[in-house]
Scaffold this active site. Structure first.
Site, short mmCIF file in Angstrom:
data_model
loop_
_atom_site.label_atom_id
_atom_site.label_comp_id
_atom_site.label_asym_id
_atom_site.label_seq_id
_atom_site.Cartn_x
_atom_site.Cartn_y
_atom_site.Cartn_z
N GLU A 182 0.85 -1.21 0.00
CA GLU A 182 0.00 0.00 0.00
C GLU A 182 0.88 1.25 0.00
OE1 GLU A 182 -2.63 -0.29 3.39
OE2 GLU A 182 -4.14 -1.35 2.23
N GLU A 263 -6.89 -7.35 -0.49
CA GLU A 263 -7.24 -7.42 0.93
C GLU A 263 -8.72 -7.14 1.08
OE1 GLU A 263 -4.98 -4.90 3.57
OE2 GLU A 263 -3.07 -5.86 3.08
#
Ligand SMILES: *[C@@H]1O[C@H](CO)[C@@H](O)[C@H](O)[C@H]1NC(C)=O
Ligand SMILES: *[C@@H]1O[C@H](CO)[C@@H](O)[C@H](O)[C@H]1NC(C)=O
Ligand SMILES: *[C@@H]1O[C@H](CO)[C@@H](O)[C@H](O)[C@H]1NC(C)=O
Ligand SMILES: *[C@@H]1O[C@H](CO)[C@@H](O)[C@H](O)[C@H]1NC(C)=O
Ligand SMILES: *[C@@H]1O[C@H](CO)[C@@H](O)[C@H](O)[C@H]1NC(C)=O
Ligand SMILES: *[C@@H]1O[C@H](CO)[C@@H](O)[C@H](O)[C@H]1NC(C)=O
Length: 637
Positions: A182, A263
Site C-alpha cells: 500500500e 485485501e
C-alpha cells in the site's frame, strides 16, 4: 553405452524442462482479463495467514482448514524484523522457518501470494521494519535514503535466494509477489524506491519468473503514488464502500488483466481501550459473492489472524497500540477454530468453484485447567542485577531504546535529584514512549503516558533516586510516523531544570524469565492493591485431569490483575491489560505446554490482587474473552 545413457538423460531432462515450462507457468493474460495458470484461465480465492502469528505446531492444522474451506491460495507477509533481529544476524528457525511454512502450504495444495515487503504494515511492530534502523535517529524509511536502501538490499540478498526455488515457475507454490505494501498511502511517494525494489526482485528472481504486483486502497491518490509501470496494479477494500467503483479505479490504472482485491476485510483489528471490532458474516458473504460474480480474484484478509505473541504488536496514530490477540473476527479464530463465518464463506465459494470433498477439520479441543495461585518472585529492585546483567549505561541526557540497541520491552532511566523540591513541581517527560512508571526511592508515585498527561507533580529531596520504568507498547505500523523511537525521546524537566546524569538500564525480561525458578521465591507480598513497583510473580498450572493425557489449548484470564507481560514455560504469551480491554484472556496454545509442571511468570507493572487475605490467583478457561468492557469506550481513529 555410457554415452548413450548420458544422451538419454539429457533428452529426459530436456523433456522434463519442456514439460515444466508448459505445465508450470503463471502469468497475467491481458487479452482475457484473467490470470493464466499452466495455459488455463485461473482466478484465486485466497486467505491471509501470518506464520509468525501461528505456533509452528499448528501450521498444518490451519492450512488444512483453509484448504478444506475451498481456498486455492494463501497470502503471506514476511516480517523483516522477525528474521533480522540485529543487523546481519538472521533467524529462520522455529516459527521463523519461512521455507518450511511455504513447503507445507505447497504440500497442502495451496498456492502462495507472497508479500515480502520490506514494509508490510500488518499491525506488526513498525510495519515489519527492524527497529535497529532507528539507531542513529535519522533515516527516511521507505524511500531511496542511502542507509535504508543499503539495509533493504542486504536483507533481500538473503531472503530472495530462499524464495526463488519456491516460485511456481520453478516447481513451487509462489504465483505472485507484492512489491512493498500500500505504498501509495505513504507520504513519501518515491517512485524511484518502488522501481528499485522492482529491479531488485527481477534481478534476484528472474525477469519474468513471477507476477509482480502492487496493492493500494481504493483512492486515486494512492494509485498515483503506489503503482508503477511493469507492476500489476491491484486494489483492496472491505465491506464498506462500493465494489464497482473500487474495481473501476483499478481498471483506470490497470486497463487490462484480472480484477483483484488483494485485501478483502473479513473483520477488523482492535486497539487497547476501544471496542472489539466485528464484521457480520452476512456482510462478508454478500460482498464476497458480488466480488466472485464479477470474475475477480480475491484474498480475504485475515483468514486466520492469530496472535501478537511477545512484544510484536504494532500501533496506530493517535498513538493506540493493538492488543495481543489478532483474532480479527476472521473466519478461523485466533485459536484456529472454524466459525459460522467460515462455513458461510465456504457456501459462497461452492457457487463458483469446486471445494474439496473433505469436511473442514473441527476445532481443537480446549481445556479449562482452572485456577493457579501465584507467589511473588521479587520486585524489579530485587532482581535488577539479573534483569540487567550488563549493568546500566551512563548518559548525561536520556537516550532512546534504539540507541541502547534494545528492540522491545522495558527500559529504566535513573537519575539522582540534585535539589530539594519542597513544593509540588511538574516532572515533565514529553518524549515518553509510551508509558512511564515514576518511582522515587523505590516508591511508585504515578504514571505518565504518551497521549497525555506526560507530566506529574512531585516533591523530592536532594539525593533521592528517581526511576522511570518505560514500556515500549509497540511501534506505529502505519503512516508518516513509523520511525517510532522508544524509551524517552528528548529531555526530562523538573520545573525549569533539565535533568542530567542518567543511568539507563535495558531490562532483559525475555532472557531472564526462563531462568526463574522457585529458588528466587521470596516471602508473601504485602498488600498490593495500590500502584506498586513492577513485580514478578510465578505459579504452576493445574495438572491435567486423569482422563486427559495430552496438553490442550486454553485461555489465561488475568482478571484482578492490572497490566503486564505473561509467560508460560519461558514463552512470552504477550501483554495483558484487562482493565483497559477489550481483550481479557490470552491465548495459550497447547504447543508450548507440557503434560506436567507448566511454569507461569507474570511481570505485573501496576497492581496485583495479592495480599495476606487476597486471592493471588489467575485462571485458565476454555474460551476466549476478547470483547470485554473498555476503559475509554470510544474510537480514537
Ligand atoms: C509442490 O507440490 C508439488 C505437488 O503438488 C510437487 O510436485 C512439488 O515438488 C512441490 N514443490 C516444492 C518446492 O515442495
Ligand atoms: C534538603 O532537605 C533535607 C531534608 O529533607 C534537609 O536536611 C537539607 O538541609 C535540605 N537542603 C537544602 C539545601 O535545603
Ligand atoms: C501540577 O500542579 C499545577 C499547580 O498546582 C497544576 O496547575 C497542574 O495541573 C498540575 N499538573 C499535573 C499534571 O497534575
Ligand atoms: C537536552 O538538553 C541539553 C541542555 O540544554 C541540550 O544540549 C540537548 O540538546 C537537549 N536534548 C534534546 C534532545 O533536546
Ligand atoms: C462477547 O462475545 C461473546 C462470544 O461471541 C458473546 O456471546 C457476548 O455476547 C459478547 N459480549 C458483549 C458484551 O458483546
Ligand atoms: C462501545 O460499546 C459500548 C457497549 O456496548 C457502547 O455503548 C458504545 O457505544 C460503543 N462505542 C462505539 C464507539 O461503538
Amino acid at each position: 553405452m555410457k554415452i548413450m545413457m548420458l544422451l538419454n538423460i539429457a533428452l529426459l531432462v530436456t523433456l522434463i524442462n519442456f514439460g515444466k515450462c508448459k505445465s508450470h507457468s503463471f502469468v497475467v493474460n491481458y487479452d482475457d482479463n484473467s490470470f493464466s495458470k499452466d495455459g488455463q484461465p485461473f482466478r484465486y480465492i485466497s486467505g491471509s495467514i501470518h506464520y509468525a502469528r501461528v505456533p509452528r505446531g499448528y501450521w498444518d492444522d490451519r492450512l488444512m482448514k483453509m484448504y478444506a474451506t475451498g481456498l486455492n491460495a494463501i497470502q503471506v507477509y514476511v516480517p523483516w524484523n522477525f528474521h533480522e533481529r540485529s543487523p546481519g544476524r538472521y533467524t529462520f528457525e522455529d516459527n521463523a522457518d519461512l521455507v518450511a511454512f511455504l513447503r507445507k502450504a505447497n504440500d497442502t495444495g495451496l498456492l502462495v501470494i507472497l508479500r515480502p515487503g520490506p514494509y508490510i504494515c500488518a499491525e506488526w511492530d513498525m510495519g515489519g521494519l527492524p527497529s535497529w534502523l532507528l539507531k542513529d535517529g535519522v533515516i527516511k524509511l521507505r524511500t531511496m535514503d542511502e542507509d535504508y536502501i543499503q539495509a533493504v538490499d542486504r536483507w533481500m540478498g538473503v531472503l530472495l535466494p530462499k524464495i526463488k526455488p519456491l516460485l511456481y515457475s520453478n516447481g513451487g507454490p509462489i504465483i505472485s509477489i507484492q512489491v512493498e505494501n500500500e505504498y501509495g498511502s505513504y507520504y513519501a511517494c518515491d517512485h524511484d524506491y518502488i522501481r528499485h525494489l522492482k529491479n531488485t526482485f527481477e534481478e534476484a528472481l528472474g525477469a519474468d519468473a513471477v507476477v509482480l504486483f502492487t496493492t493500494d486502497g481504493a483512492n486515486e491518490k494512492n494509485f498515483k503514488c503506489g503503482t508503477l509501470q511493469g507492476l500489476y496494479a491491484t486494489v483492496d477494500f472491505g465491506t464498506v464502500g462500493d465494489i464497482s467503483s473500487a474495481f473501476k479505479l483499478q481498471r483506470k490504472f490497470q486497463p487490462q488483466g484480472p480484477l483483484v482485491n488483494s485485501e478483502f476485510y473479513t473483520g477488523w483489528l482492535d486497539h487497547w481501550g476501544q471496542n472489539h471490532s466485528t464484521v457480520t458474516k452476512e456482510k462478508v458473504t454478500d460482498f464476497l459473492d458480488k466480488i466472485l460474480a464479477m470474475g475477480a480474484s480475491v484474498n480475504m484478509y485475515m483468514f486466520e489472524g492469530g496472535t501478537n505473541f511477545g512484544f510484536w504488536n504494532g500501533a496506530n496514530t493517535v498513538y493506540s497500540p493493538q492488543p495481543t490477540s489478532y483474532d480479527y473476527d476472521a473466519p478461523l479464530t485466533e485459536a484456529g477454530d472454524p466459525t459460522d463465518k467460515l462455513m458461510a464463506i465456504r457456501n459462497i465459494i461452492k457457487k463458483y468453484a469446486k471445494v474439496p470433498l473433505i469436511p473442514v477439520p473441527p476445532a481443537t479441543q480446549k481445556l479449562a485447567y482452572g485456577q493457579s495461585t501465584m507467589t511473588k518472585v521479587g520486585s524489579l529492585y530485587d532482581v535488577l542485577d539479573k534483569l540487567t546483567p550488563y549493568g546500566p549505561i551512563k548518559s548525561n541526557y536520556p537516550i532512546t531504546m534504539e540507541a541502547m540497541q534494545q528492540s522491545f520491552g522495558f527500559i529504566m532511566y535513573r537519575t539522582t535529584i540534585a535539589i530539594n523540591v519542597t513544593k509540588a513541581t511538574l516532572l515533565d517527560i514529553p518524549g515518553i514512549r509510551d508509558r512511564g512508571y515514576i518511582i522515587i526511592n523505590q516508591v511508585p508515585v504515578g504514571i505518565v503516558v504518551r497521549n497525555k498527561p506526560t507530566g506529574l507533580n512531585i516533591t523530592a529531596s536532594k539525593g533521592d533516586i528517581l526511576d522511570i520504568v518505560v514500556e515500549n507498547q509497540g511501534r506505529i505500523n502505519f503512516g508518516e510516523t513509523i520511525a517510532d523511537m522508544k524509551g524517552i525521546v528528548g529531555n526530562i524537566t523538573l520545573g525549569d531544570t533539565i535533568l542530567e546524569g542518567f543511568q539507563i538500564y535495558s531490562l532483559q525480561l525475555d532472557e531472564f524469565v526462563p531462568k526463574i525458578s522457585q529458588k528466587f521465591e521470596l516471602t508473601w507480598p504485602s498488600p498490593q492493591t495500590q500502584l506498586n513497583v513492577p513485580t514478578l510473580y510465578s505459579g504452576t498450572m493445574p495438572a491435567l485431569p486423569p482422563d486427559i493425557t495430552e496438553p490442550r489449548d486454553t485461555f489465561l484470564k488475568v482478571s484482578g490483575w492490572t497490566k503486564g507481560q505473561a509467560y508460560i514455560n519461558g514463552f512470552n504469551l504477550g501483554r495483558y491489560w484487562p482493565v483497559e480491554g477489550p481483550q481479557v484472556t490470552l491465548y495459550v496454545p497447547a504447543t508450548i505446554l507440557k503434560r506436567t509442571e507448566n511454569f507461569i511468570v507474570l511481570f505485573e507493572l501496576e497492581s496485583a490482587p495479592c495480599s495476606t487475605e487476597g486471592s493471588c490467583t489467575i485462571e485458565f478457561i476454555d474460551q476466549p474473552i476478547l470483547n470485554g468492557t473498555v476503559a475509554r469506550g470510544h474510537k480514537i481513529l
